[in-house]
Design an enzyme around this catalytic site. Structure first.
Site: not given
Length: 570
Positions: A392-396
């Site tokens: 998952l993206d860091q921001d997700t």
């Protein structure tokens, strides 16, 4: 170039990070006051352009009378890089009588000479004749080779049939030798004819080669000369040209267009005129381009490929690649891993379902930031293998499946590769764009932007297939099912003009609304009161409003259908 700023709100305490920011209210006010001039400048321009504002103070006067803003655009507008009211380029190489234009004219003359040669009727006739001769030669040689193979096949059959007289054997040898000689003569005949044509073509091709070499040398020399003229000031008053700034980078040389973006222009002018930078914001004005995510009056971070080395030098400090992490996100010590925010939703003997918080990496990055991988390693020291099956993206935030053995990692990866894993995300958009029940599929192929990683571009020719199914829950809230797994797929599919045309709330990469579009589109300039009264929807949101809420797949060993769910925390 200095424009007084009418702003009564809270004054920023420090300069923002141009690679990771939300537009401060003082920047929104500056944009609102800049819009009438931008609108006039862009009248009749058929394409969009990136603009920027830099809020500044006249040193040492930090009173409201000494506060104002600068405005700039990237590149050129209408074949000019200089327009009244906007800061000038760092170096204006477009002057009609300047060295750049003169040398550019010489290179253009070389191009014309090459065009004259490549369109010359005699040259084209010789090229066509040579190509036709090569096709004829290929056919003739293939025919001679076929005759030789068939002759050999017949001779071999005769030898297998029984005794051959000496005369018959000699005849077969002569036949073989003749066929080989005929193949050689065919090749020689066509080679001689092609040599004759090549002799006629040689004057043209040698001249083309000389012109191409001269053009290459002149172009490279002009590019180096141009980069030397861009002498960038930093906060300490020091100067360094672009060649020196980019020398330590992996590419070692500035990309085309370096130094022409609005951020370096704004800082250069501020430093050169004794103005203290306070806050900056960059935004798109006009029609969206086809490949990048750019929307009218959406705010975007600075590009990394062209601007990061320059801004690191100009701001006299290292600009972080990612937004600052909370102080408790430490390296994976026993204390740090307990504070990362990871939780186990469900545990199996050889895999886990993890609840990943927003802001935490899935795998270790270049630095010492913690990650899901380091958290699992610390809490499950006996785990072996790559561990991380998908990311998952860091921001997700959301659910992740993590393998604890090499064999389970292999089995889970097979499920993902076979598209047997169903992932359901929940996203909140910046503004209402759909109505409940308005569902559909987005197909936009994606390709990494080599000069601005990790950004993704839409490329219908070279991009990899990316497909997203969406279901509208409310005018701003969606369920998203990625049917492929490309980097930033959901974020780009939401933000791109050919997708939903609206970024996910809190998306620091693909845009923030400046919340000035309504006043701009009706043609009326914004008032200071209007700009200060309206706050962007994403302001105060310390995260990306994208959450992997549901994960479904068959158990890799028992094939039992499994579904896990973690409600979105927003």
């Amino acid at each position: 170039m200095f424009h007084p700023l009418h702003y009564d709100g809270e004054w920023p305490a420090a300069m923002n990070n141009p690679f990771d920011y939300e537009p401060h209210a003082v920047c929104r006010q500056a944009v609102s006051e800049a819009l009438p001039a931008i609108r006039r400048l862009m009248e009749g321009v058929g394409e969009g352009k990136m603009f920027g504002v830099l809020v500044v103070e006249k040193e040492p006067d930090a009173t409201p009378c000494g506060r104002g803003f600068l405005m700039a655009f990237s590149g050129q507008i209408g074949d000019s890089a200089s327009w009244p009211g906007f800061v000038p380029p760092v170096y204006d190489y477009l002057q009609p009588d300047g060295y750049f234009k003169q040398e550019e004219a010489r290179i253009t003359a070389l191009n014309r000479q090459m065009t004259d040669i490549t369109t010359d009727s005699t040259y084209l006739y010789l090229l066509r004749t040579r190509e036709a001769l090569r096709q004829e030669a290929q056919t003739a040689v293939l025919k001679a080779q076929t005759v030789m193979r068939m002759g050999k096949k017949l001779r071999d059959e005769r030898r297998r049939e029984g005794f051959l007289s000496a005369a018959e054997q000699e005849e077969m040898i002569r036949e073989s030798q003749f066929q080989k000689a005929e193949l050689h003569r065919t090749r020689q005949r066509y080679a001689g004819r092609e040599d004759e044509l090549q002799t006629l073509l040689e004057p043209y091709e040698s001249q083309l080669k000389r012109l191409r070499m001269e053009r290459k040398e002149r172009s490279e020399a002009l590019q180096r000369w141009l980069f030397e003229q861009f002498e960038m000031l930093n906060a300490s008053g020091q100067r360094r040209n672009l060649l020196d700034i980019f020398a330590p980078t992996p590419q070692g040389f500035p990309p085309a267009g370096a130094g022409e973006c609005c951020e370096p222009r704004l800082l250069q002018y501020a430093y050169a005129h004794g103005l203290k930078p306070v806050q900056m914001a960059m935004f798109w004005y006009g029609p969206s381009p086809h490949d990048e995510v750019r929307h009218h009056l959406q705010c975007y971070p600075a590009c990394r490929g062209k601007c990061k080395p320059i801004l690191e030098w100009m701001m006299d400090a290292t600009v972080s690649n990612s937004r600052p992490q909370a102080s408790n996100l430490q390296s994976p010590t026993s204390q740090g891993v307990d504070l990362m925010g990871c939780e186990v939703l469900r545990s199996y003997p050889d895999f886990l379902i993890i609840k990943k918080p927003a802001g935490l990496l899935s795998v270790p990055g270049k630095g010492s930031e913690p990650s899901v991988c380091s958290w699992v390693s610390a809490h499950y020291p006996d785990a072996e293998g790559p561990l991380i099956v998908h990311r998952l993206d860091q921001d997700t935030s959301g659910l992740m499946v993590v393998a604890l053995t090499k064999e389970m990692h292999r089995l889970l990866q097979q499920l993902f590769l076979g598209r047997q894993v169903e992932k359901t995300y929940v996203a909140e958009l910046e503004r209402p764009v759909l109505t409940p029940g308005q569902d559909g599929i987005i197909r936009l192929p994606l390709l990494p932007d080599p000069l601005n990683r990790p950004y993704q571009r839409v490329d219908h020719e070279k991009g990899k297939e990316a497909v997203t199914r969406y279901k509208t829950l409310t005018p701003t809230r969606l369920e998203l099912n990625p049917l492929t797994g490309r980097t930033h797929q959901l974020r780009v599919h939401c933000a791109h003009q050919e997708g939903l045309g609206c970024p996910i709330k809190g998306d620091r990469l693909y845009g923030h609304s400046l919340q000035v579009a309504p006043a701009d589109t009706d043609g009326e300039p914004l008032t200071a009161a209007d700009a200060c009264a309206v706050k962007p929807q994403a302001e105060g949101a310390q995260r990306l409003f994208l959450h992997a809420q549901r994960l479904s797949f068959p158990h890799p060993l028992t094939h039992e259908p499994l579904t896990f769910e973690w409600e979105a925390p927003f």
